[in-house]
Design a protein around this motif. Structure first.
Motif, PDB file in Angstrom:
ATOM      1  N   GLU A 107     -11.089 -67.769  84.761  1.00 60.75           N
ATOM      2  CA  GLU A 107     -10.398 -67.722  86.054  1.00 60.75           C
ATOM      3  C   GLU A 107     -11.406 -67.735  87.208  1.00 60.75           C
ATOM      4  N   ALA A 108     -12.504 -66.991  87.061  1.00 66.78           N
ATOM      5  CA  ALA A 108     -13.526 -66.956  88.109  1.00 66.78           C
ATOM      6  C   ALA A 108     -14.137 -68.335  88.309  1.00 66.78           C
ATOM      7  N   GLN A 109     -14.367 -69.046  87.218  1.00 64.15           N
ATOM      8  CA  GLN A 109     -14.934 -70.388  87.337  1.00 64.15           C
ATOM      9  C   GLN A 109     -13.908 -71.373  87.917  1.00 64.15           C
ATOM     10  N   TYR A 110     -12.664 -71.187  87.591  1.00 62.58           N
ATOM     11  CA  TYR A 110     -11.601 -72.015  88.184  1.00 62.58           C
ATOM     12  C   TYR A 110     -11.553 -71.832  89.699  1.00 62.58           C
ATOM     13  N   GLU A 111     -11.634 -70.591  90.162  1.00 58.47           N
ATOM     14  CA  GLU A 111     -11.611 -70.333  91.607  1.00 58.47           C
ATOM     15  C   GLU A 111     -12.848 -70.931  92.284  1.00 58.47           C
ATOM     16  N   ARG A 112     -14.016 -70.807  91.637  1.00 59.77           N
ATOM     17  CA  ARG A 112     -15.223 -71.383  92.210  1.00 59.77           C
ATOM     18  C   ARG A 112     -15.117 -72.912  92.252  1.00 59.77           C
ATOM     19  N   TYR A 113     -14.533 -73.500  91.227  1.00 60.47           N
ATOM     20  CA  TYR A 113     -14.358 -74.949  91.228  1.00 60.47           C
ATOM     21  C   TYR A 113     -13.572 -75.393  92.459  1.00 60.47           C
ATOM     22  N   LYS A 114     -12.476 -74.712  92.741  1.00 60.83           N
ATOM     23  CA  LYS A 114     -11.649 -75.100  93.888  1.00 60.83           C
ATOM     24  C   LYS A 114     -12.408 -74.930  95.200  1.00 60.83           C
ATOM     25  N   GLN A 115     -13.244 -73.894  95.285  1.00 60.11           N
ATOM     26  CA  GLN A 115     -14.056 -73.699  96.492  1.00 60.11           C
ATOM     27  C   GLN A 115     -15.066 -74.830  96.655  1.00 60.11           C
ATOM     28  N   LEU A 116     -15.702 -75.213  95.566  1.00 62.87           N
ATOM     29  CA  LEU A 116     -16.720 -76.262  95.607  1.00 62.87           C
ATOM     30  C   LEU A 116     -16.138 -77.629  95.921  1.00 62.87           C
ATOM     31  N   MET A 117     -15.032 -77.951  95.254  1.00 64.18           N
ATOM     32  CA  MET A 117     -14.498 -79.312  95.293  1.00 64.18           C
ATOM     33  C   MET A 117     -13.385 -79.491  96.311  1.00 64.18           C
ATOM     34  N   GLY A 118     -12.787 -78.389  96.751  1.00 63.21           N
ATOM     35  CA  GLY A 118     -11.692 -78.481  97.710  1.00 63.21           C
ATOM     36  C   GLY A 118     -10.406 -79.003  97.114  1.00 63.21           C
ATOM     37  N   LYS A 119     -10.274 -78.924  95.800  1.00 61.86           N
ATOM     38  CA  LYS A 119      -9.060 -79.398  95.124  1.00 61.86           C
ATOM     39  C   LYS A 119      -9.029 -78.853  93.700  1.00 61.86           C
ATOM     40  N   GLU A 120      -7.923 -79.082  93.022  1.00 59.61           N
ATOM     41  CA  GLU A 120      -7.786 -78.676  91.624  1.00 59.61           C
ATOM     42  C   GLU A 120      -8.626 -79.591  90.733  1.00 59.61           C
ATOM     43  N   PRO A 121      -9.089 -79.086  89.594  1.00 60.26           N
ATOM     44  CA  PRO A 121      -9.766 -79.976  88.649  1.00 60.26           C
ATOM     45  C   PRO A 121      -8.800 -81.020  88.109  1.00 60.26           C
ATOM     46  N   GLU A 122      -9.287 -82.241  87.973  1.00 62.97           N
ATOM     47  CA  GLU A 122      -8.433 -83.315  87.457  1.00 62.97           C
ATOM     48  C   GLU A 122      -8.306 -83.264  85.939  1.00 62.97           C
ATOM     49  N   TYR A 123      -9.190 -82.524  85.309  1.00 60.57           N
ATOM     50  CA  TYR A 123      -9.037 -82.147  83.906  1.00 60.57           C
ATOM     51  C   TYR A 123      -9.782 -80.830  83.707  1.00 60.57           C
ATOM     52  N   PHE A 124      -9.532 -80.189  82.571  1.00 61.87           N
ATOM     53  CA  PHE A 124      -9.972 -78.800  82.388  1.00 61.87           C
ATOM     54  C   PHE A 124     -10.388 -78.621  80.941  1.00 61.87           C
ATOM     55  N   GLU A 125     -11.679 -78.311  80.710  1.00 59.58           N
ATOM     56  CA  GLU A 125     -12.150 -78.178  79.332  1.00 59.58           C
ATOM     57  C   GLU A 125     -13.357 -77.260  79.294  1.00 59.58           C
ATOM     58  N   GLY A 126     -14.018 -77.169  78.134  1.00 60.55           N
ATOM     59  CA  GLY A 126     -15.083 -76.203  77.978  1.00 60.55           C
ATOM     60  C   GLY A 126     -16.359 -76.774  77.402  1.00 60.55           C
ATOM     61  N   HIS A 127     -17.482 -76.246  77.859  1.00 63.98           N
ATOM     62  CA  HIS A 127     -18.794 -76.535  77.294  1.00 63.98           C
ATOM     63  C   HIS A 127     -18.799 -76.022  75.860  1.00 63.98           C
ATOM     64  N   ALA A 128     -19.172 -76.872  74.921  1.00 68.64           N
ATOM     65  CA  ALA A 128     -18.968 -76.619  73.491  1.00 68.64           C
ATOM     66  C   ALA A 128     -19.504 -75.273  73.011  1.00 68.64           C
ATOM     67  N   VAL A 129     -18.572 -74.427  72.595  1.00 65.91           N
ATOM     68  CA  VAL A 129     -18.882 -73.120  72.020  1.00 65.91           C
ATOM     69  C   VAL A 129     -17.895 -72.878  70.884  1.00 65.91           C
ATOM     70  N   ALA A 130     -18.422 -72.446  69.753  1.00 65.29           N
ATOM     71  CA  ALA A 130     -17.564 -72.213  68.589  1.00 65.29           C
ATOM     72  C   ALA A 130     -16.900 -70.846  68.695  1.00 65.29           C
ATOM     73  N   SER A 131     -15.801 -70.793  69.429  1.00 63.54           N
ATOM     74  CA  SER A 131     -15.062 -69.544  69.597  1.00 63.54           C
ATOM     75  C   SER A 131     -13.587 -69.863  69.763  1.00 63.54           C
ATOM     76  N   ASP A 132     -12.779 -69.383  68.849  1.00 65.34           N
ATOM     77  CA  ASP A 132     -11.334 -69.598  68.948  1.00 65.34           C
ATOM     78  C   ASP A 132     -10.768 -68.931  70.195  1.00 65.34           C
ATOM     79  N   ASN A 133     -11.293 -67.762  70.540  1.00 64.62           N
ATOM     80  CA  ASN A 133     -10.774 -67.062  71.715  1.00 64.62           C
ATOM     81  C   ASN A 133     -11.138 -67.771  73.009  1.00 64.62           C
ATOM     82  N   PHE A 134     -12.294 -68.425  73.044  1.00 64.41           N
ATOM     83  CA  PHE A 134     -12.650 -69.234  74.209  1.00 64.41           C
ATOM     84  C   PHE A 134     -11.646 -70.369  74.383  1.00 64.41           C
ATOM     85  N   LEU A 135     -11.349 -71.059  73.300  1.00 66.38           N
ATOM     86  CA  LEU A 135     -10.380 -72.155  73.367  1.00 66.38           C
ATOM     87  C   LEU A 135      -9.000 -71.641  73.755  1.00 66.38           C
ATOM     88  N   LYS A 136      -8.628 -70.510  73.180  1.00 63.98           N
ATOM     89  CA  LYS A 136      -7.322 -69.919  73.500  1.00 63.98           C
ATOM     90  C   LYS A 136      -7.269 -69.537  74.972  1.00 63.98           C
TER      91      LYS A 136
END
Length: 248
Positions: A107-136
């Motif tokens: 959520e913190a990174q989502y808010e920073r993204y909007k501050q940086l870009m001035g809009k919503e991300p056009e897609y949303f994903e993660g830097h590869a990490v093997a964690s089910d909870n991260f994906l969830k």
């Protein structure tokens, strides 16, 4: 065929930023994932802000410092307050990521993204990490804000985005990697009922990337290919149109 090429890691370092810039400005890249927590993120955003690019949030929990309070996300950080490295995830025998904590950071990174870009991300994903909870956590946050979530694929299975099948191709960590050979194989054997997505990590090598990333030489190979007349001519011969995440 329906081909997409995505560049990950904008913000990782200045060398990576310049490599992605060249791959967009003078090459074929039209989808770029932003790592919003890094010291060089603003530099990368400034380089690309006036270019025609589909930007996404490349959520990162294994490099640099978190954007949320480290004391509130102990499962994600080292004693120095920086994220646990990717090696910690690779070597773990169980998922040590706490779901509530990772959602806080996403959520913190989502808010920073909007501050940086001035809009919503056009897609949303993660830097590869093997964690089910991260994906969830990524999926929960994406659903909460109505974002176009793009997960990971395993065993050559496609990811489904808005009822579209997307087949991921990323070979940069393979021995004897040759990016043009990968593109050629994909074009000669395209997915018949979906999109083929090539994930690149273009960049030039500087001290930061050499100190923090195990992916080095392939980044420079991908810049070279993405900006080459060879690839442009090959795509013209095969009448290939490049798609963006907006098309999904």
């Amino acid at each position: 065929m329906k081909l997409m090429i995505r560049a990950d890691d904008l913000g990782y370092s200045r060398g990576v930023n310049y490599g992605i810039y060249d791959s967009v400005k003078h090459g074929v890249i039209n989808n770029v994932g932003v790592m919003v927590n890094m010291p060089d993120t603003q530099h990368g955003v400034n380089l690309l802000k006036d270019l025609n690019v589909c930007f996404g949030q490349h959520t990162n929990i294994c490099v640099g410092k978190p954007l949320s309070d480290p004391s509130k996300i102990p499962s994600l950080v080292q004693e120095n307050g920086e994220f646990k490295p990717s090696s910690a995830y690779r070597n773990a025998t169980e998922d040590f990521v706490d779901l509530d904590e990772v959602i806080l950071e996403i959520e913190a990174q989502y808010e920073r993204y909007k501050q940086l870009m001035g809009k919503e991300p056009e897609y949303f994903e993660g830097h590869a990490v093997a964690s089910d909870n991260f994906l969830k956590g990524l999926e929960i946050v994406a659903k909460r804000h109505g974002l176009k979530y793009f997960g990971f694929a395993f065993d050559d299975k496609p990811i489904i985005v808005n009822d579209n099948k997307v087949f991921i191709h990323m070979e940069a960590m393979d021995a004897n990697y040759e990016p043009f050979a990968m593109i050629k194989r994909i074009v000669e054997n395209p997915s018949k009922d979906g999109y083929d997505l090539v994930v690149f990590h273009p960049g030039y090598l500087d001290a930061n990337i050499l100190e923090q990333s195990s992916l080095t030489i392939p980044r420079t190979q991908e810049v070279k290919l993405a900006t080459s007349d060879r690839l442009v001519k090959y795509m013209q011969i095969h009448d290939i149109k490049l798609y963006t995440f907006d098309d999904l």
